[in-house]
Write a protein that holds these residues in place. Structure first.
Motif, PDB file in Angstrom:
ATOM      1  N   ARG A 124       0.838  -1.201   0.000  1.00 26.31           N
ATOM      2  CA  ARG A 124       0.000   0.000   0.000  1.00 26.31           C
ATOM      3  C   ARG A 124       0.867   1.243   0.000  1.00 26.31           C
ATOM      4  N   SER A 163      -4.235  -1.477  -3.069  1.00 17.28           N
ATOM      5  CA  SER A 163      -5.395  -0.680  -2.623  1.00 17.28           C
ATOM      6  C   SER A 163      -5.387   0.689  -3.299  1.00 17.28           C
ATOM      7  N   ASP A 173      -7.976  -3.138  -5.279  1.00 11.36           N
ATOM      8  CA  ASP A 173      -8.393  -4.373  -4.618  1.00 11.36           C
ATOM      9  C   ASP A 173      -9.589  -4.974  -5.344  1.00 11.36           C
ATOM     10  N   VAL A 174      -9.779  -6.280  -5.157  1.00 10.66           N
ATOM     11  CA  VAL A 174     -10.988  -6.944  -5.662  1.00 10.66           C
ATOM     12  C   VAL A 174     -11.668  -7.631  -4.475  1.00 10.66           C
ATOM     13  N   ASN A 225     -10.652 -12.637  -2.894  1.00 12.56           N
ATOM     14  CA  ASN A 225      -9.207 -12.873  -2.793  1.00 12.56           C
ATOM     15  C   ASN A 225      -8.706 -13.863  -3.838  1.00 12.56           C
ATOM     16  N   GLY A 267       6.175  -9.761   2.678  1.00 14.80           N
ATOM     17  CA  GLY A 267       6.102 -10.211   4.060  1.00 14.80           C
ATOM     18  C   GLY A 267       4.656 -10.348   4.501  1.00 14.80           C
ATOM     19  N   PHE A 302      13.188  -4.658   8.230  1.00  9.61           N
ATOM     20  CA  PHE A 302      14.169  -3.651   8.615  1.00  9.61           C
ATOM     21  C   PHE A 302      13.542  -2.802   9.719  1.00  9.61           C
ATOM     22  N   ARG A 307      11.171  -3.025  11.989  1.00  7.86           N
ATOM     23  CA  ARG A 307       9.740  -2.898  11.711  1.00  7.86           C
ATOM     24  C   ARG A 307       8.982  -2.091  12.773  1.00  7.86           C
ATOM     25  N   TYR A 321       9.950   1.397  11.338  1.00  4.89           N
ATOM     26  CA  TYR A 321       9.698   1.606   9.907  1.00  4.89           C
ATOM     27  C   TYR A 321       8.440   0.838   9.496  1.00  4.89           C
TER      28      TYR A 321
HETATM   29  P1  NAD Z   1       2.755  -2.467   3.041  1.00  6.43           P
HETATM   30  O1  NAD Z   1       3.008  -1.150   2.431  1.00  6.43           O
HETATM   31  O2  NAD Z   1       2.420  -2.549   4.506  1.00  6.43           O
HETATM   32  O3  NAD Z   1       4.030  -3.428   2.850  1.00  6.43           O
HETATM   33  C1  NAD Z   1       4.557  -3.672   1.576  1.00  6.43           C
HETATM   34  C2  NAD Z   1       5.728  -4.635   1.677  1.00  6.43           C
HETATM   35  O4  NAD Z   1       6.802  -3.992   2.368  1.00  6.43           O
HETATM   36  C3  NAD Z   1       5.381  -5.907   2.484  1.00  6.43           C
HETATM   37  O5  NAD Z   1       5.913  -7.019   1.811  1.00  6.43           O
HETATM   38  C4  NAD Z   1       6.067  -5.689   3.809  1.00  6.43           C
HETATM   39  O6  NAD Z   1       6.482  -6.924   4.375  1.00  6.43           O
HETATM   40  C5  NAD Z   1       7.264  -4.825   3.403  1.00  6.43           C
HETATM   41  N1  NAD Z   1       7.710  -3.984   4.540  1.00  6.43           N
HETATM   42  C6  NAD Z   1       7.008  -3.049   5.188  1.00  6.43           C
HETATM   43  N2  NAD Z   1       7.760  -2.511   6.192  1.00  6.43           N
HETATM   44  C7  NAD Z   1       8.953  -3.107   6.130  1.00  6.43           C
HETATM   45  C8  NAD Z   1      10.167  -3.000   6.911  1.00  6.43           C
HETATM   46  N3  NAD Z   1      10.287  -2.163   7.945  1.00  6.43           N
HETATM   47  N4  NAD Z   1      11.208  -3.782   6.573  1.00  6.43           N
HETATM   48  C9  NAD Z   1      11.103  -4.650   5.527  1.00  6.43           C
HETATM   49  N5  NAD Z   1       9.983  -4.825   4.786  1.00  6.43           N
HETATM   50  C10 NAD Z   1       8.929  -4.053   5.081  1.00  6.43           C
HETATM   51  O7  NAD Z   1       1.625  -3.120   2.152  1.00  6.43           O
HETATM   52  P2  NAD Z   1       0.739  -4.448   2.314  1.00  6.43           P
HETATM   53  O8  NAD Z   1      -0.377  -4.193   3.249  1.00  6.43           O
HETATM   54  O9  NAD Z   1       1.575  -5.670   2.521  1.00  6.43           O
HETATM   55  O10 NAD Z   1       0.121  -4.455   0.829  1.00  6.43           O
HETATM   56  C11 NAD Z   1      -0.561  -5.537   0.317  1.00  6.43           C
HETATM   57  C12 NAD Z   1      -1.575  -5.013  -0.674  1.00  6.43           C
HETATM   58  O11 NAD Z   1      -2.130  -6.112  -1.384  1.00  6.43           O
HETATM   59  C13 NAD Z   1      -2.738  -4.247  -0.023  1.00  6.43           C
HETATM   60  O12 NAD Z   1      -3.044  -3.118  -0.793  1.00  6.43           O
HETATM   61  C14 NAD Z   1      -3.865  -5.260  -0.088  1.00  6.43           C
HETATM   62  O13 NAD Z   1      -5.158  -4.675  -0.126  1.00  6.43           O
HETATM   63  C15 NAD Z   1      -3.523  -5.949  -1.389  1.00  6.43           C
HETATM   64  N6  NAD Z   1      -4.230  -7.233  -1.503  1.00  6.43           N
HETATM   65  C16 NAD Z   1      -5.467  -7.204  -2.075  1.00  6.43           C
HETATM   66  C17 NAD Z   1      -6.211  -8.365  -2.157  1.00  6.43           C
HETATM   67  C18 NAD Z   1      -7.574  -8.260  -2.778  1.00  6.43           C
HETATM   68  O14 NAD Z   1      -7.852  -7.215  -3.372  1.00  6.43           O
HETATM   69  N7  NAD Z   1      -8.421  -9.261  -2.661  1.00  6.43           N
HETATM   70  C19 NAD Z   1      -5.694  -9.566  -1.675  1.00  6.43           C
HETATM   71  C20 NAD Z   1      -4.422  -9.562  -1.119  1.00  6.43           C
HETATM   72  C21 NAD Z   1      -3.692  -8.377  -1.021  1.00  6.43           C
END
Ligand code: NAD
Length: 175
Positions: free
Chosen positions: A12, A40, A81-82, A85, A105, A126, A128, A131
């Motif tokens: 996101r 999203s 998103d959809v 899933n 992750g 990193f 977490r 960050y």
């Molecule tokens: P996010 O921005 O929280 O994280 C993105 C990536 O960065 C992840 O892999 C996370 O592990 C990594 N990350 C974040 N902080 C970090 C750190 N400090 N060190 C190392 N890595 C780090 O985003 P998210 O929530 O994982 O995004 C997933 C997206 O997929 C969302 O938008 C979700 O809605 C979408 N999704 C949609 C559907 C659907 O529409 N049905 C299904 C699954 C996922």
């Protein structure tokens, strides 16, 4: 001609922070090109998802430039998103350039891609506790130091779009 290996990172990125940048650098050590999916993409103007896909595109491309990553190394694609899933991986594939590797992750993202037959790599986290998008947004609301968690070009974008005013305004309760 040798085919390029591409890796996908979906997030996101509300907003992109130095944890994301660490992951992006690691992925680019392993693949020729990266696909960065803005997850999203339909969401904005909420406390969890304050920034539009367009604003996030701007933040990501400026953060990559600031870190010396040139545009021939990546594609940025907004992904809505959809509701189902089980159809999401198809949605991602429809919208992005071809990719072989997935980096995430997020357990749901991992599971959906594993079931679709992909090899999924979990990048190390990193720092977490600090960050994370949640931490950044909480600090924005409390006037704590959020700027040190982001590339400075992302701070500039947030200031340009009055992002802190937006987050504080939408956090107000109607009386
Ligand atoms: P996010 O921005 O929280 O994280 C993105 C990536 O960065 C992840 O892999 C996370 O592990 C990594 N990350 C974040 N902080 C970090 C750190 N400090 N060190 C190392 N890595 C780090 O985003 P998210 O929530 O994982 O995004 C997933 C997206 O997929 C969302 O938008 C979700 O809605 C979408 N999704 C949609 C559907 C659907 O529409 N049905 C299904 C699954 C996922």
């Amino acid at each position: 001609m040798v085919d390029k290996v591409r890796g996908l990172l979906v997030g996101r990125m509300q907003p992109i922070h130095d944890g994301h940048m660490d992951v992006i650098r690691r992925i680019l050590d392993e693949v020729d090109e990266m696909v960065i999916g803005i997850g999203s993409a339909q969401l904005s103007h909420t406390l969890k998802d304050p920034f539009t896909a367009g604003e996030r595109t701007m933040m990501i491309s400026k953060a990559l430039t600031e870190n010396g990553i040139t545009p021939n190394k990546y594609y940025i694609t907004p992904i809505q998103d959809v509701t189902r899933n089980s159809l999401w991986v198809a949605q991602v594939k429809m919208l992005t350039p071809p990719f072989e590797m997935i980096y995430s992750g997020n357990p749901l993202v991992q599971r959906l891609f594993i079931e679709a037959g992909y090899k999924v790599t979990t990048p190390p986290l990193f720092n977490r506790e600090v960050y994370s998008g949640t931490e950044v947004r909480n600090r924005m609301l409390k006037d704590d130091d959020w700027k040190s968690l982001l590339p400075s070009s992302v701070v500039d974008v947030i200031e340009e779009i009055n992002g802190i005013d937006r987050i504080k305004h939408i956090s107000k309760k109607e009386i």
